[in-house]
Motif scaffolding. Structure first.
Motif, PDB file in Angstrom:
ATOM      1  N   VAL A   1      47.015  45.998  49.474  1.00 45.00           N
ATOM      2  CA  VAL A   1      45.952  46.363  50.423  1.00 45.00           C
ATOM      3  C   VAL A   1      45.852  45.296  51.506  1.00 45.00           C
ATOM      4  CG1 VAL A   1      43.471  46.701  50.708  1.00 45.00           C
ATOM      5  CG2 VAL A   1      44.633  47.687  48.722  1.00 45.00           C
ATOM      6  N   VAL A   2      45.817  44.019  51.085  1.00 43.28           N
ATOM      7  CA  VAL A   2      45.669  42.922  52.049  1.00 43.28           C
ATOM      8  C   VAL A   2      46.865  42.902  53.011  1.00 43.28           C
ATOM      9  CG1 VAL A   2      45.586  40.417  52.318  1.00 43.28           C
ATOM     10  CG2 VAL A   2      44.247  41.530  50.513  1.00 43.28           C
ATOM     11  N   ALA A   3      48.092  42.928  52.442  1.00 43.75           N
ATOM     12  CA  ALA A   3      49.282  42.847  53.296  1.00 43.75           C
ATOM     13  C   ALA A   3      49.359  44.038  54.245  1.00 43.75           C
ATOM     14  CB  ALA A   3      50.536  42.783  52.425  1.00 43.75           C
ATOM     15  N   ALA A   4      49.016  45.231  53.748  1.00 42.78           N
ATOM     16  CA  ALA A   4      49.107  46.435  54.582  1.00 42.78           C
ATOM     17  C   ALA A   4      48.123  46.358  55.747  1.00 42.78           C
ATOM     18  CB  ALA A   4      48.847  47.685  53.743  1.00 42.78           C
ATOM     19  N   VAL A   5      46.897  45.897  55.451  1.00 40.03           N
ATOM     20  CA  VAL A   5      45.889  45.816  56.511  1.00 40.03           C
ATOM     21  C   VAL A   5      46.314  44.788  57.568  1.00 40.03           C
ATOM     22  CG1 VAL A   5      43.528  45.098  57.044  1.00 40.03           C
ATOM     23  CG2 VAL A   5      43.962  46.637  55.124  1.00 40.03           C
ATOM     24  N   VAL A   6      46.755  43.610  57.110  1.00 41.36           N
ATOM     25  CA  VAL A   6      47.198  42.579  58.051  1.00 41.36           C
ATOM     26  C   VAL A   6      48.385  43.101  58.872  1.00 41.36           C
ATOM     27  CG1 VAL A   6      48.255  40.298  58.239  1.00 41.36           C
ATOM     28  CG2 VAL A   6      46.334  40.651  56.681  1.00 41.36           C
ATOM     29  N   GLY A   7      49.337  43.733  58.200  1.00 44.29           N
ATOM     30  CA  GLY A   7      50.516  44.256  58.886  1.00 44.29           C
ATOM     31  C   GLY A   7      50.160  45.317  59.910  1.00 44.29           C
TER      32      GLY A   7
ATOM     33  N   VAL B   1      48.575  45.086  67.503  1.00 41.31           N
ATOM     34  CA  VAL B   1      48.564  44.040  68.531  1.00 41.31           C
ATOM     35  C   VAL B   1      49.880  44.067  69.305  1.00 41.31           C
ATOM     36  CG1 VAL B   1      48.553  41.553  68.916  1.00 41.31           C
ATOM     37  CG2 VAL B   1      46.912  42.580  67.340  1.00 41.31           C
ATOM     38  N   VAL B   2      50.989  44.165  68.582  1.00 44.54           N
ATOM     39  CA  VAL B   2      52.304  44.199  69.235  1.00 44.54           C
ATOM     40  C   VAL B   2      52.388  45.409  70.166  1.00 44.54           C
ATOM     41  CG1 VAL B   2      54.765  44.566  68.847  1.00 44.54           C
ATOM     42  CG2 VAL B   2      53.504  42.950  67.419  1.00 44.54           C
ATOM     43  N   ARG B   3      51.886  46.551  69.678  1.00 44.50           N
ATOM     44  CA  ARG B   3      51.927  47.784  70.464  1.00 44.50           C
ATOM     45  C   ARG B   3      51.089  47.650  71.735  1.00 44.50           C
ATOM     46  NH1 ARG B   3      49.890  52.801  71.195  1.00 44.50           N
ATOM     47  NH2 ARG B   3      47.854  52.112  70.525  1.00 44.50           N
ATOM     48  N   GLU B   4      49.902  47.049  71.584  1.00 44.49           N
ATOM     49  CA  GLU B   4      48.990  46.926  72.723  1.00 44.49           C
ATOM     50  C   GLU B   4      49.559  45.988  73.779  1.00 44.49           C
ATOM     51  OE1 GLU B   4      44.346  46.382  72.432  1.00 44.49           O
ATOM     52  OE2 GLU B   4      45.311  44.534  73.081  1.00 44.49           O
TER      53      GLU B   4
ATOM     54  N   GLY C   1      52.580  45.435  74.298  1.00 43.74           N
ATOM     55  CA  GLY C   1      53.692  46.114  74.946  1.00 43.74           C
ATOM     56  C   GLY C   1      54.898  45.227  75.194  1.00 43.74           C
ATOM     57  N   ARG C   2      54.941  44.055  74.536  1.00 40.65           N
ATOM     58  CA  ARG C   2      56.077  43.153  74.740  1.00 40.65           C
ATOM     59  C   ARG C   2      57.336  43.716  74.070  1.00 40.65           C
ATOM     60  NH1 ARG C   2      53.582  38.091  75.563  1.00 40.65           N
ATOM     61  NH2 ARG C   2      52.481  38.428  77.509  1.00 40.65           N
ATOM     62  N   THR C   3      57.128  44.250  72.865  1.00 40.17           N
ATOM     63  CA  THR C   3      58.248  44.815  72.127  1.00 40.17           C
ATOM     64  C   THR C   3      57.999  46.316  72.045  1.00 40.17           C
ATOM     65  OG1 THR C   3      58.079  42.849  70.772  1.00 40.17           O
ATOM     66  CG2 THR C   3      59.576  44.553  70.011  1.00 40.17           C
ATOM     67  N   SER C   4      59.027  47.102  72.189  1.00 45.73           N
ATOM     68  CA  SER C   4      58.805  48.536  72.114  1.00 45.73           C
ATOM     69  C   SER C   4      58.454  48.908  70.679  1.00 45.73           C
ATOM     70  CB  SER C   4      60.044  49.296  72.579  1.00 45.73           C
ATOM     71  OG  SER C   4      61.053  49.196  71.623  1.00 45.73           O
ATOM     72  N   ALA C   5      57.709  50.010  70.538  1.00 48.38           N
ATOM     73  CA  ALA C   5      57.134  50.365  69.248  1.00 48.38           C
ATOM     74  C   ALA C   5      58.202  50.526  68.170  1.00 48.38           C
ATOM     75  CB  ALA C   5      56.324  51.641  69.388  1.00 48.38           C
ATOM     76  N   ASP C   6      59.368  51.076  68.526  1.00 45.84           N
ATOM     77  CA  ASP C   6      60.355  51.315  67.468  1.00 45.84           C
ATOM     78  C   ASP C   6      61.001  50.008  67.008  1.00 45.84           C
ATOM     79  OD1 ASP C   6      61.556  51.124  69.934  1.00 45.84           O
ATOM     80  OD2 ASP C   6      63.255  52.379  69.395  1.00 45.84           O
TER      81      ASP C   6
ATOM     82  N   ALA D   1      38.838  48.810  69.439  1.00 43.51           N
ATOM     83  CA  ALA D   1      38.245  48.827  68.103  1.00 43.51           C
ATOM     84  C   ALA D   1      38.697  50.077  67.345  1.00 43.51           C
ATOM     85  CB  ALA D   1      36.724  48.778  68.200  1.00 43.51           C
ATOM     86  N   LEU D   2      38.745  51.224  68.043  1.00 43.87           N
ATOM     87  CA  LEU D   2      39.151  52.459  67.380  1.00 43.87           C
ATOM     88  C   LEU D   2      40.636  52.409  66.999  1.00 43.87           C
ATOM     89  CD1 LEU D   2      37.259  55.107  69.541  1.00 43.87           C
ATOM     90  CD2 LEU D   2      36.750  54.456  67.192  1.00 43.87           C
ATOM     91  N   ASN D   3      41.462  51.796  67.860  1.00 47.21           N
ATOM     92  CA  ASN D   3      42.884  51.650  67.542  1.00 47.21           C
ATOM     93  C   ASN D   3      43.068  50.846  66.268  1.00 47.21           C
ATOM     94  OD1 ASN D   3      44.532  52.994  69.376  1.00 47.21           O
ATOM     95  ND2 ASN D   3      44.130  51.473  70.961  1.00 47.21           N
ATOM     96  N   ILE D   4      42.316  49.749  66.169  1.00 47.81           N
ATOM     97  CA  ILE D   4      42.444  48.904  64.981  1.00 47.81           C
ATOM     98  C   ILE D   4      41.913  49.648  63.760  1.00 47.81           C
ATOM     99  CG2 ILE D   4      41.526  46.788  63.927  1.00 47.81           C
ATOM    100  CD1 ILE D   4      42.110  45.410  66.560  1.00 47.81           C
ATOM    101  N   LEU D   5      40.848  50.436  63.982  1.00 47.07           N
ATOM    102  CA  LEU D   5      40.304  51.231  62.877  1.00 47.07           C
ATOM    103  C   LEU D   5      41.358  52.201  62.342  1.00 47.07           C
ATOM    104  CD1 LEU D   5      37.618  51.752  61.373  1.00 47.07           C
ATOM    105  CD2 LEU D   5      37.203  53.609  62.976  1.00 47.07           C
ATOM    106  N   VAL D   6      42.071  52.878  63.255  1.00 46.19           N
ATOM    107  CA  VAL D   6      43.122  53.811  62.824  1.00 46.19           C
ATOM    108  C   VAL D   6      44.187  53.056  62.033  1.00 46.19           C
ATOM    109  CG1 VAL D   6      45.005  55.297  63.625  1.00 46.19           C
ATOM    110  CG2 VAL D   6      42.761  55.472  64.686  1.00 46.19           C
TER     111      VAL D   6
END
Lengths: 311, 258
Positions: free
Chosen positions: A100-106, A112-115, A117-122, A206-211
């Protein structure tokens, strides 16, 4: 005449015998505490996972669950490590909390990486896939185990769930369903058109992080049923089926929840009779339903287009 | 003032997109923002609704600097967002326009209001259709209904005419006329005034991030602008005889392309 009558009676008796046998097996199945626990978790996962899956498919992040699942494996190994360091009797008691902890942190990291936009999502997802698996195998070795200890988490081990696991699943599923359904209008707006959501003043970040966090919790709760490698399937495949047959977001989500619960229970019931892997059986069933729906959808679609042309 | 912008500078990816824009729009006015591709017109309206970070300068909407009065602003993006892997009905998309920074749930009567908003753009009969099966022009009208459902005092539209068929363009002109009667302010990014000529009294022309013209829509020397526009977008020179006649009568300088 008499001969004929007896010939008719026999199959009827036989049928009755089969029905009786079925009821008896069903009773033994439902009577087994192990099966009861497994069924509770299967229903919870079947209903909750497609809720988050719908949002992920809507924003075209269907593989996010997989990425989070791989990180959760590192979490499992970390739980083992912590368990053996603390000298606990059973090494894997901390495995699910670790996941649970690792999944939430990950998940937050991915967001953050997606937002940024430095690295592409894939590429970000690829890093997580391989980092997660490698981290898991490495850490389980450090904890004094072997990668064989991870197999239960890779492919699911619903047969070994404990009472504690059930309560943990009930809690996590309640959070996922409560937030996922309660905030559906806002989460729909965000996943459908993030730019508009931000221009409307919705707290998009906040909603993005919630998802992301809810997706991580979903992965953690589904892990015991279908395993890390198949965790995304139980989130995504029911949605893939539902969206073939519907044209509204609301009914897609509701139908996906129904399909998720149905294949989970059916898959588990099959493995009560046949020595098959429950997780794999559930996923194969779901994909079978998808194939059926894909074959039926053009017929429905033609009717829909015809109606559209008339109006 | 409905909108007031002072010394607005916006840098995106290291290049200066807006270079000191000053402009203000009084309540109840309809203003068109024109300019070539890359002149910064979309960036200007995006900076008004907080979609791009302001590098320097000030944006004030309804007198409130810094904090935007979200519930009073309706925003219509250029096209529907990319994320639509799951089907959604027109009514569902429109209802999401009821949410803002304070409302995360649309509240009672959302369905009814969403149907009313769709009726306002002439799409009441497509409310239960998936937006994916609607035409480009109809999708654009769904986005307009989504902005109108919150009954905004300021409507900001980013190239609403792009990809619209004539029926949708006329529906938009009617919708905007209704808004104007209600006293709402309308700010439009446009390539051409087209069917909206009758509504627009003032135009702002952007050139390389600066305001090159700010004045009445019927401007001398606008011929060059219109000429440029026409060459840049040959596809938009669709025939529209009935409307062309009225538009030409009202604003000969900008709409003579028919």
């Amino acid at each position: 005449m008499g001969e004929l009558a007896s010939g008719e009676v026999e199959p009827a008796l036989k049928q009755e015998g089969i029905v009786m046998e079925f009821w008896q097996t069903l009773q033994t199945m439902l009577g087994s505490p192990l099966m009861q626990r497994a069924l509770v978790i299967a229903v919870l996962v079947g209903v909750a996972a497609p809720v988050m899956g719908t949002y992920l498919v809507q924003r075209r992040l269907a593989l996010l669950g997989d990425g989070i699942g791989h990180i959760a494996l590192t979490g499992v190994a970390m739980g083992w490590l912590a368990g053996s360091a603390a000298g606990l009797a059973t090494h894997d008691v901390l495995a699910v909390p670790g996941a649970v902890v690792a999944a939430v942190v990950g998940a937050i990291l991915i967001e953050v990486v997606r937002e940024r936009g430095r690295t592409s999502a894939d590429v970000a997802l690829a890093l997580l896939f391989y980092g997660g698996i490698a981290g898991g195998v490495l850490l389980i070795g450090v904890a004094g185990g072997t990668s064989a200890n991870l197999t239960g988490y890779l492919f699911g081990s619903i047969a070994t769930v404990t009472g504690l696991d059930v309560w943990l699943s009930v809690g996590l599923a309640a959070v996922i369903l409560g937030v996922g359904l309660g905030l559906r209008p806002a989460l729909f707006a965000l996943c459908h058109d993030e730019e508009f959501a931000r221009a409307s003043g919705l707290p998009a970040r906040a909603l993005n992080i919630l998802v992301a966090v809810l997706a991580a919790l979903t992965v953690s709760v589904s892990m015991r049923v279908v395993g890390v490698l198949l965790v995304s399937a139980i989130m995504i495949v029911p949605v893939a089926v539902a969206q073939l047959l519907t044209h509204s977001f609301r009914t897609t989500m509701a139908l996906a929840m129904g399909i998720g619960a149905a294949v989970s229970v059916a898959g588990l019931a099959i493995t009560y009779y046949q020595p098959l892997s429950p997780g794999a059986t559930i996923v194969v069933l779901a994909i079978g339903v998808y194939a059926l729906a894909a074959a039926a959808a053009p017929l429905l679609g033609r009717r829909r287009t015809a109606r559209a042309a008339v109006s | 003032m409905a909108v007031s912008v002072r010394g607005l500078r916006v840098e995106l990816g290291g290049s200066l997109v807006l270079d000191g824009v000053d402009a203000s729009v009084r309540q109840g006015k309809a203003v068109a923002i024109l300019g070539a591709n890359g002149s910064g017109k979309s960036t200007l309206v995006k900076s008004l609704v907080g979609l791009v970070p302001v590098t320097a300068g000030e944006v004030e909407i309804f007198g409130a600097a810094g904090k935007l009065p979200w519930s009073r602003i309706g925003y219509v993006p250029q096209r529907m967002g990319a994320g639509s892997g799951v089907p959604a009905t027109a009514a569902e998309v429109v209802a999401s326009g009821l949410l803002d920074n304070r409302r995360l749930r649309p509240g009672r009567g959302a369905r009814r209001r969403s149907l009313e908003a769709l009726e306002g753009v002439g799409l009441a009969d497509r409310a239960s259709a998936s937006v994916q099966v609607l035409s480009g022009g109809q999708q654009q009208r769904v986005l307009i209904a989504r902005a109108l459902i919150r009954e905004p005092d300021l409507l900001i539209m980013d190239e609403p005419l792009a990809g619209m068929d004539q029926e949708s363009r006329e529906a938009l002109a009617r919708t905007l006329a209704g808004l104007q009667d209600r006293g709402a302010t309308v700010l439009l990014v446009l390539h051409e005034l087209g069917e909206l000529t009758a509504l627009i009294r003032r135009t702002l022309v952007l050139e390389e991030g600066r305001i090159a013209y700010d004045g009445p829509a019927r401007l001398p020397g606008s011929e060059a602008e219109a000429e440029q526009d026409r060459h840049a977008h040959p596809a938009s020179s669709w025939p529209g005889p009935a409307v062309a006649g009225t538009a030409t009568a009202q604003a000969p300088d900008l709409s003579r392309k028919w």
